[in-house]
Design a protein around this motif. Structure first.
Motif, short mmCIF file in Angstrom:
data_model
loop_
_atom_site.label_atom_id
_atom_site.label_comp_id
_atom_site.label_asym_id
_atom_site.label_seq_id
_atom_site.Cartn_x
_atom_site.Cartn_y
_atom_site.Cartn_z
N ALA A 229 56.87 43.18 32.37
CA ALA A 229 56.40 41.96 31.42
C ALA A 229 56.51 40.59 32.13
N ASP A 230 57.69 40.47 32.77
CA ASP A 230 58.12 39.22 33.47
C ASP A 230 56.93 39.26 34.51
N GLY A 231 56.85 40.31 35.41
CA GLY A 231 55.86 40.11 36.36
C GLY A 231 54.68 39.67 35.95
N VAL A 232 54.17 40.37 34.74
CA VAL A 232 52.82 40.13 34.32
C VAL A 232 52.69 38.45 34.05
N LYS A 233 53.81 38.04 33.23
CA LYS A 233 53.74 36.62 32.89
C LYS A 233 53.54 35.48 34.12
N GLN A 234 54.51 36.04 35.13
CA GLN A 234 54.48 35.52 36.51
C GLN A 234 52.93 35.17 36.92
N VAL A 235 52.13 36.40 36.94
CA VAL A 235 50.79 36.38 37.47
C VAL A 235 49.88 35.62 36.48
N VAL A 236 50.03 35.75 35.32
CA VAL A 236 49.12 34.72 34.44
C VAL A 236 49.40 33.56 34.37
N ASP A 237 50.69 33.11 34.48
CA ASP A 237 51.16 31.72 34.51
C ASP A 237 50.90 31.05 35.82
N HIS A 238 50.56 31.85 36.95
CA HIS A 238 50.25 31.40 38.11
C HIS A 238 48.70 30.50 38.15
N PHE A 239 48.01 30.94 37.29
CA PHE A 239 46.76 30.38 36.89
C PHE A 239 46.50 29.45 35.84
N GLY A 240 47.87 29.19 34.89
CA GLY A 240 47.67 28.40 33.85
C GLY A 240 46.85 29.08 32.94
N TRP A 241 46.49 30.07 32.73
CA TRP A 241 45.85 30.83 31.65
C TRP A 241 46.04 30.87 30.30
N SER A 242 45.12 30.38 29.28
CA SER A 242 45.61 30.33 27.87
C SER A 242 44.61 31.11 27.13
N GLY A 243 43.79 32.19 27.45
CA GLY A 243 42.83 32.76 26.65
C GLY A 243 43.15 34.57 26.65
N PRO A 244 42.47 35.13 26.34
CA PRO A 244 42.53 36.82 26.24
C PRO A 244 42.92 37.21 27.61
N VAL A 245 43.74 38.04 27.57
CA VAL A 245 44.27 38.75 28.83
C VAL A 245 43.80 40.47 28.65
N GLY A 246 43.36 41.02 29.50
CA GLY A 246 43.43 42.62 29.69
C GLY A 246 44.26 43.09 30.67
#
Length: 249
Positions: free
Chosen positions: A44-61
């Motif tokens: 989950a920490d790795g997933v957060k790192q990837v998502v945060d890299h783009f500053g994403w704030s919407g739905p995630v699959g």
């Protein structure tokens, strides 16, 4: 329309925003190594790192390498830590991503959905099987375009072992096999799967899809058509985003 997709594998966690009109990544993907042990918290920490890299704030699959029931409960964990079993994955990832809406799908099923919509399986009827060769072997079975989820055909028995222990791309590396020698193992596996399901088309996915010319010429005796995945190793990311978009409607 863009939705974020993340593909969780035995060796890497990779993700990017996906352009769902084109079926392709909207930006170059970000990848981090899958932690070892690959526990729920560390992944989950790795997933957060990837998502945060783009500053994403919407739905995630997100994809997961195992059986998922009810869109959230993990039932098997062959290539990640066994503590995943019975984890509520959707709640875990949503909480780690600050409450973002999350959809979780089997990794091979996600790749298959993407290939059937945008890639090698487009407009194909009958029985189609996508097989991803990576850390393990994932499978996605389609009948007239409809997914039969969680087939996990990489765990069929081959020579007294889980097939993925002998014929995955990791097995090729671990055993130091040439492309030709590995192809013979894949050939035996495909013949077994063909006997059981009689598909009209095999789609070969995973990282090896980029190097199909190195092993497909050695495959023989298979009646079904065999083609490499067109979306190659991005299919899981695209399919995860597609599923998240579907659930966001």
């Amino acid at each position: 329309m863009q939705i974020f997709g993340v593909d969780i594998g035995g060796s890497g966690i990779k993700g990017a925003p996906v352009d769902l009109d084109k079926g392709d990544l909207a930006q170059e993907r970000c990848k981090v190594l899958t932690p070892h042990p690959a526990t729920p918290d560390s992944v989950a920490d790795g997933v957060k790192q990837v998502v945060d890299h783009f500053g994403w704030s919407g739905p995630v699959g997100l994809t997961f390498p195992g059986v998922i029931t009810d869109g959230t409960h993990i039932r098997t964990a062959a290539n990640v830590d066994k503590s995943w079993i019975d984890t509520d994955a959707r709640t875990l990832f949503s909480e780690r991503l600050g409450g973002l809406p999350v959809t979780v799908v089997n990794d091979a099923d996600a790749a298959g959905v993407a290939e059937m919509e945008f890639g090698a399986g487009r407009d194909r009827k009958g029985v189609v099987l996508l097989l991803t060769f990576g850390t393990g072997i994932g499978s996605a079975l389609f009948v007239d375009g409809e997914l039969v989820p969680n087939t996990e055909l990489g765990h069929l028995e081959l020579d007294g072992h889980d097939a993925e222990k002998k014929a995955s791309s990791k097995a090729k590396e671990d055993d130091g096999l040439s492309w030709e020698h590995w192809a013979h193992r894949v050939n035996k596996y495909l013949a077994h799967v063909e006997m059981l399901f009689t598909p009209s088309l095999f789609i070969i996915g995973g990282g090896v899809s980029r190097k199909a010319d190195k092993f497909l010429p050695y495959i023989e005796g298979i009646k079904a058509e065999i083609v490499p995945a067109q979306l190659q190793n991005n299919a899981g990311i695209v399919g995860a985003a597609m599923r998240a978009a579907h659930h966001a409607k």
